[in-house]
Design a protein around this motif. Structure first.
Motif, PDB file in Angstrom:
ATOM      1  N   THR A   1       0.603  -1.172  -0.224  1.00 30.70           N
ATOM      2  CA  THR A   1      -0.175  -0.021   0.460  1.00 30.70           C
ATOM      3  C   THR A   1       0.803   1.020  -0.083  1.00 30.70           C
ATOM      4  O   THR A   1       0.409   2.032  -0.476  1.00 30.70           O
ATOM      5  N   MET A   2       2.320   1.033   0.932  1.00 27.62           N
ATOM      6  CA  MET A   2       3.188   2.415   0.864  1.00 27.62           C
ATOM      7  C   MET A   2       3.635   3.069  -0.588  1.00 27.62           C
ATOM      8  O   MET A   2       3.414   4.004  -1.224  1.00 27.62           O
TER       9      MET A   2
ATOM     10  N   ILE B   1       2.130   1.232  -3.850  1.00 31.99           N
ATOM     11  CA  ILE B   1       1.081   2.214  -4.527  1.00 31.99           C
ATOM     12  C   ILE B   1       0.489   3.973  -4.098  1.00 31.99           C
ATOM     13  O   ILE B   1       0.399   4.104  -5.207  1.00 31.99           O
ATOM     14  N   SER B   2       0.938   3.835  -3.146  1.00 34.04           N
ATOM     15  CA  SER B   2      -0.371   5.486  -2.821  1.00 34.04           C
ATOM     16  C   SER B   2       1.269   6.210  -3.353  1.00 34.04           C
ATOM     17  O   SER B   2       0.945   7.308  -3.353  1.00 34.04           O
TER      18      SER B   2
ATOM     19  N   MET C   1       1.388   6.384  -7.082  1.00 29.33           N
ATOM     20  CA  MET C   1       0.157   7.028  -7.715  1.00 29.33           C
ATOM     21  C   MET C   1       0.429   9.156  -7.230  1.00 29.33           C
ATOM     22  O   MET C   1       0.050   9.456  -7.565  1.00 29.33           O
TER      23      MET C   1
END
Lengths: 284, 284
Positions: free
Chosen positions: A22-23, A25-26, A29
């Protein structure tokens, strides 16, 4: 033994899987969509020499547009604080038929596209419009003046203030009000000395959000403002768009940089209000 | 005491009256006037202006950009919300502030940022030219559909994460931690535990994101210049309104009426979602 295991997990704090994913991808993006494009503006504006930069942002029409945007947004935000407090108060404290509809309508400026709001208000307040006509007969011209501009900014800003105050007012303990009343304070005194201080952080947050939105606003103001350099009814976003259409990227980025700094300062102000507030509540 | 009660009633009536008047003049009359204006040349003309080639093309572009923005931002929103609420790490506060950037900057600046990145002067622009030369393709970003899509994603970027984060914060992470300790995989945890909690918040975020994406004007205006090809509905409304003849202004309001209806649906949906979420909280 158990203590150690618990400690280990608490220390690591990453029992739940997916931190890396998640880190990654966040951040990816966020960088690609928001940060890199904004950085391009910064990089381009830093290529200008300080003298060029100053020259571009101190042009008469740019300074006037900044003035117009800031003053109108400030006025609109103040008016919104006044009406926003009344609206939030009425929606929380009183029961009356049609309350839910009123509450839902507050959200309209969020849901309605800015261009639609813009052309509607412009037509409505023009000399031939439903509201503009009687006002024109009284000698008050609204569309294509700063008054019209401010009305459009009131329209887009009102939900920010109401939605900031509502939750605070809902949680406000009526004990204080009652105590003040029993101690002999008048209604108005109770409001200004007991309730208003409690609302102040929310009011400041709402003010900041409405103000920031007003300074950057484009769609809802450009039709009603008239956009005349002579009458100083150009807003700053309009000037940027104008520069873009003339392919004058240097001016556009220089003005944008000043706006970015301005909105950064407002964001900082809102954050400080919120941090201050959470400290205060945590101490109690 | 009797006197006081009467006073209280009077204050209540005055405040409700102010609220209703404010909402009527600022929100209800503009809403109704869109519909009146759109029908001023009759229903046949209304339908005809909705079926013009330009309007249909704009509708297609708008829907395309909106669908992609909703998909991208839902994905990001879930990832970022998971990251921010399930783990503690340094710089968390900065990260969530960065995600909120699009809330506080002018949409015109968003448009400018993409021009400065992918345009003729942008650093990424030259790479795209190279790729096009190499592969013989003709990829265009600025002043083409990809630019419109990027701008739409930009302005709606924080909408979904902002709705999910407070819900997950309130829920805590005990359930996920327990599931992880018992050996559930990340995706299973998300599907079985997290998703049911955030269902309504996610849906509401999607509704808000859709409304904003459909109506985006400033950012798209900077990046889209070809009517009938890259124009979205708000840009089409702008073009019709600025054409200035009473026919085209009526057509502008006719196209606007579609967006007004969508805005009303959004508000009603918001109320339903909020009601359902509240009832779920009470059930627990």
């Amino acid at each position: 033994m158990i203590k150690q295991i618990v400690k280990k997990y608490i220390r690591k704090d990453k029992v739940i899987p997916g931190f890396g994913l998640t880190m990654g991808i966040s951040l990816l993006m966020l960088s690609l969509i928001i940060l890199l494009p904004l950085l391009s503006v910064l990089v381009f504006s830093f290529q200008l020499s300080p003298a060029e930069f100053l020259d571009l942002i101190t042009k008469d029409n740019v300074v006037n547009a900044f003035q117009t945007s800031i003053i109108s947004s400030f006025l609109a935000a103040i008016i919104n604080c006044l009406f926003g407090t009344i609206l939030a108060w009425v929606l929380i404290k009183y029961e009356f038929p049609g309350k839910r509809v009123l509450d839902g309508l507050i959200e309209l400026p969020f849901a309605l596209p800015t261009a639609v709001a813009g052309i509607t208000l412009s037509k409505l307040y023009s000399d031939t419009g439903l509201i503009g006509k009687p006002l024109a007969q009284l000698g008050l011209k609204v569309s294509y003046t700063k008054i019209g501009l401010t009305i459009a900014l009131i329209f887009v800003g009102i939900p920010f203030v109401v939605r900031a105050i509502q939750p605070v007012l809902e949680k406000l303990d009526s004990q204080y009000e009652e105590a003040a009343y029993i101690l002999g304070a008048s209604k108005t005194r109770t409001f200004f000395k007991v309730i208003l201080p409690e609302l102040r952080p929310a009011l400041l947050t709402g003010f900041g959000l409405a103000f920031a939105r007003g300074i950057g606003e484009y769609g809802s103001v450009i039709y009603i403002a008239g956009n005349s350099a002579k009458e100083k009814t150009q807003v700053i976003s309009y000037v940027i768009m104008q520069k873009l259409n003339y392919v004058d990227y240097a001016s556009a980025t220089a003005i944008a940089l000043v706006m970015l700094i301005l909105s950064f300062l407002i964001l900082l102000f809102i954050n400080m209000v919120q941090i201050h507030q959470s400290r205060r509540t945590n101490h109690i | 005491m009797q006197e006081n009660k009467k006073d209280k009633k009077a204050v209540q009536m005055i405040l409700i009256a102010i609220s209703v008047l404010f909402i009527t003049f600022m929100l209800v009359i503009p809403l109704i006037s869109v519909i009146i204006n759109s029908l001023s040349e009759g229903f046949v003309y209304y339908l005809k202006s909705l079926q013009s080639e330009y309007t249909l093309s704009a509708l297609k572009v708008t829907l395309f950009a909106t669908v992609i923005a909703v998909i991208v931002n839902s994905f990001f929103g879930i990832m970022a919300a998971w990251l921010i609420t399930k783990f503690s790490f340094k710089g968390k506060h900065i990260l969530s502030t960065l995600i909120d950037i699009p809330f506080s900057i002018s949409p015109v600046i968003a448009g400018l940022a993409f021009i400065m990145t992918f345009g003729r002067l942008g650093w990424a622009g030259s790479y795209i030219t190279k790729i096009n030369d190499l592969l013989g393709t003709n990829i265009q970003i600025v002043f083409a559909i990809p630019g419109v899509v990027l701008a739409t994603i930009f302005v709606t970027f924080p909408f979904i994460s902002r709705e999910i984060i407070p819900v997950l914060n309130a829920q805590g992470k005990d359930e996920e931690e327990a599931a992880a300790l018992m050996g559930a995989s990340g995706f299973t945890i998300f599907r079985k535990i997290t998703l049911p909690h955030i269902k309504w918040a996610l849906l509401y975020g999607i509704i808000l994101c859709t409304a904003r994406a459909l109506g985006e004007f400033g950012a798209v205006n900077a990046l889209s210049k070809t009517r009938g090809e890259t124009f979205t509905l708000p840009l089409e409304i702008d073009a019709l309104y600025l054409a200035g003849s009473s026919d085209s202004i009526t057509a502008a309001f006719a196209v606007s009426s579609i967006l007004v209806i969508i805005a009303i649906v959004v508000i009603v949906a918001r109320n339903i979602v909020e009601y359902k979420a509240k009832r779920k909280m009470e059930d627990r």
